[in-house]
Write an enzyme that holds these catalytic residues in place. Structure first.
Site, PDB file in Angstrom:
ATOM      1  N   GLU A   1       9.743  57.934 -10.630  1.00 19.47           N
ATOM      2  CA  GLU A   1       9.865  56.910 -11.679  1.00 19.47           C
ATOM      3  C   GLU A   1       8.898  55.774 -11.349  1.00 19.47           C
ATOM      4  O   GLU A   1       8.804  55.372 -10.180  1.00 19.47           O
ATOM      5  CB  GLU A   1      11.308  56.374 -11.717  1.00 19.47           C
TER       6      GLU A   1
ATOM      7  N   TYR B   1       9.359  58.262 -16.384  1.00 23.11           N
ATOM      8  CA  TYR B   1       9.705  59.301 -15.408  1.00 23.11           C
ATOM      9  C   TYR B   1       8.726  60.466 -15.525  1.00 23.11           C
ATOM     10  O   TYR B   1       8.325  60.844 -16.623  1.00 23.11           O
ATOM     11  CB  TYR B   1      11.103  59.856 -15.672  1.00 23.11           C
TER      12      TYR B   1
ATOM     13  N   HIS C   1      15.830  50.797 -19.614  1.00 22.26           N
ATOM     14  CA  HIS C   1      17.235  51.037 -19.284  1.00 22.26           C
ATOM     15  C   HIS C   1      18.088  49.896 -19.822  1.00 22.26           C
ATOM     16  O   HIS C   1      17.653  48.738 -19.832  1.00 22.26           O
ATOM     17  CB  HIS C   1      17.441  51.052 -17.767  1.00 22.26           C
TER      18      HIS C   1
ATOM     19  N   HIS D   1      13.670  52.165  -5.360  1.00 23.43           N
ATOM     20  CA  HIS D   1      15.049  52.646  -5.228  1.00 23.43           C
ATOM     21  C   HIS D   1      15.086  54.160  -5.344  1.00 23.43           C
ATOM     22  O   HIS D   1      14.092  54.792  -5.703  1.00 23.43           O
ATOM     23  CB  HIS D   1      15.961  52.000  -6.291  1.00 23.43           C
TER      24      HIS D   1
ATOM     25  N   HIS E   1      15.907  60.960  -8.655  1.00 26.69           N
ATOM     26  CA  HIS E   1      14.528  60.451  -8.643  1.00 26.69           C
ATOM     27  C   HIS E   1      14.310  59.451  -7.520  1.00 26.69           C
ATOM     28  O   HIS E   1      15.249  58.845  -7.022  1.00 26.69           O
ATOM     29  CB  HIS E   1      14.157  59.819  -9.981  1.00 26.69           C
TER      30      HIS E   1
ATOM     31  N   HIS F   1      18.736  47.112  -7.938  1.00 27.40           N
ATOM     32  CA  HIS F   1      19.305  48.240  -7.191  1.00 27.40           C
ATOM     33  C   HIS F   1      18.343  48.713  -6.108  1.00 27.40           C
ATOM     34  O   HIS F   1      17.128  48.721  -6.271  1.00 27.40           O
ATOM     35  CB  HIS F   1      19.787  49.396  -8.061  1.00 27.40           C
TER      36      HIS F   1
END
Ligand code: M3P
Ligand code: FE
Length: 306
Positions: free
Chosen positions: A264, A254, A245, A153, A213, A198
């Protein structure tokens, strides 16, 4: 895949300051596979388990950042239909001819309300994942570095999150899976066109057209930890993590490429289905939405974009 024909983020085109240093980073540290170089000096890469020719294109420039992000759609008729939808939404599209990227068909390009350039395309040559499709193995020999399986993503900044959400939802058929929002107004929106939690995320902070990112998928939490070990051993610029997260529940580390574009290594998250209720975080819970353990925002993480 989205019920509207968009399959996945298929390529990211990034600007880098020093191509040689960038190629070293993306091949030796990230462990992508170089698949070509074109007459304009652009260098093409894929993750090992992607079958299409490339998912990352680097171009040397005097400023780092995102040139554009391309989504692959199911076929050429869908490309025409979605292009007409974008035009009808009031956003101008332009066609990039087949062959402008190595191994790629025509692309339809447009600028989202948050300022990033996006593309849709339907065809890209299949080069395989280094193993046969009949009686395959489980991974090719000679993987290097972090060796993610795929581009996962991209997260971008820009004030008009509402506008980009409307375009991706109403025209392209994405769904908001999670948001940081207040009274139905989005501060951040995580959107899926697939069963991934996502495929793209928009964050409503200043930075029109900016990239926060690009994320690459690894298979497990222990692979995230190993990614952090690789980052440390190669003296790659580390940003944050390994941690988890709240939003998406993904596990993450990251770091930066030598030009300052944030990468990431991501895993986990849950599977998205179109009938799943979206999750909401209220703005006061933003720290926990971002980092469920630390529950703190880090200035550099929030403010450094390219
Ligand atoms: C993720 C993710 C920001 C949120 C980041 C979240 C930058 O990267 O993969 O869920 O606000
Ligand atoms: Fe992410």
């Amino acid at each position: 895949m989205s019920m509207n024909g968009v399959m996945r983020p298929g390529h990211v085109a990034l600007r880098v300051l020093d191509m040689e240093a960038a190629v070293r980073h993306y091949t030796d540290v990230l462990g992508l596979v170089e698949t070509g170089r074109d007459a304009r000096g652009r260098v093409y890469f894929k993750c090992w388990d992607e079958h299409d020719h490339h998912s990352l294109v680097l171009r040397e420039a005097d400023r780092a950042g995102l040139d554009y992000l391309g989504f692959k759609v199911v076929d050429e008729a869908t490309l025409d239909r979605l292009a007409a939808g974008i035009d009808a939404f009031g956003i101008t599209t332009e066609t990039v001819p087949a062959g402008e990227h190595l191994a790629t068909g025509r692309r339809v390009r447009f600028t989202a309300p948050t300022g990033q350039v996006f593309e849709l395309y339907a065809s890209k040559d299949v080069v395989g994942n280094g193993m046969p499709t009949v009686n395959p193995g489980i991974q090719p020999a000679n993987l290097k570095g972090i060796a993610p399986v795929r581009l996962d993503h991209v997260l971008v900044y820009g004030a008009d999150v509402e506008g980009s959400v409307a375009l991706f939802r109403d025209v392209l058929g994405f769904q908001v899976t999670e948001s940081v929002s207040d009274n139905g107004k989005y501060m951040a929106a995580f959107m899926s066109c697939s069963t991934k939690v996502h495929d793209i995320a928009f964050v409503g902070l200043p930075g029109e057209g900016k990239l926060h990112h690009i994320a690459f998928y690894v298979d497990s939490w222990s692979d995230v930890l190993r990614a952090a070990d690789v980052i440390s051993m190669t003296e790659t610029s580390h940003d944050l993590g390994p941690t988890r997260h709240g939003a998406t529940r993904g596990q993450t580390v990251y770091f930066f490429d030598p030009s300052g574009n944030r990468n990431e290594a991501f895993t986990g998250g849950y599977m998205w289905y179109p009938d799943r209720p979206p999750l909401q975080w209220t703005p006061d819970e933003l720290p926990r939405a971002l980092f469920i353990h630390e529950k703190k925002l880090r200035d550099e993480f929030m403010s450094v974009v390219t």
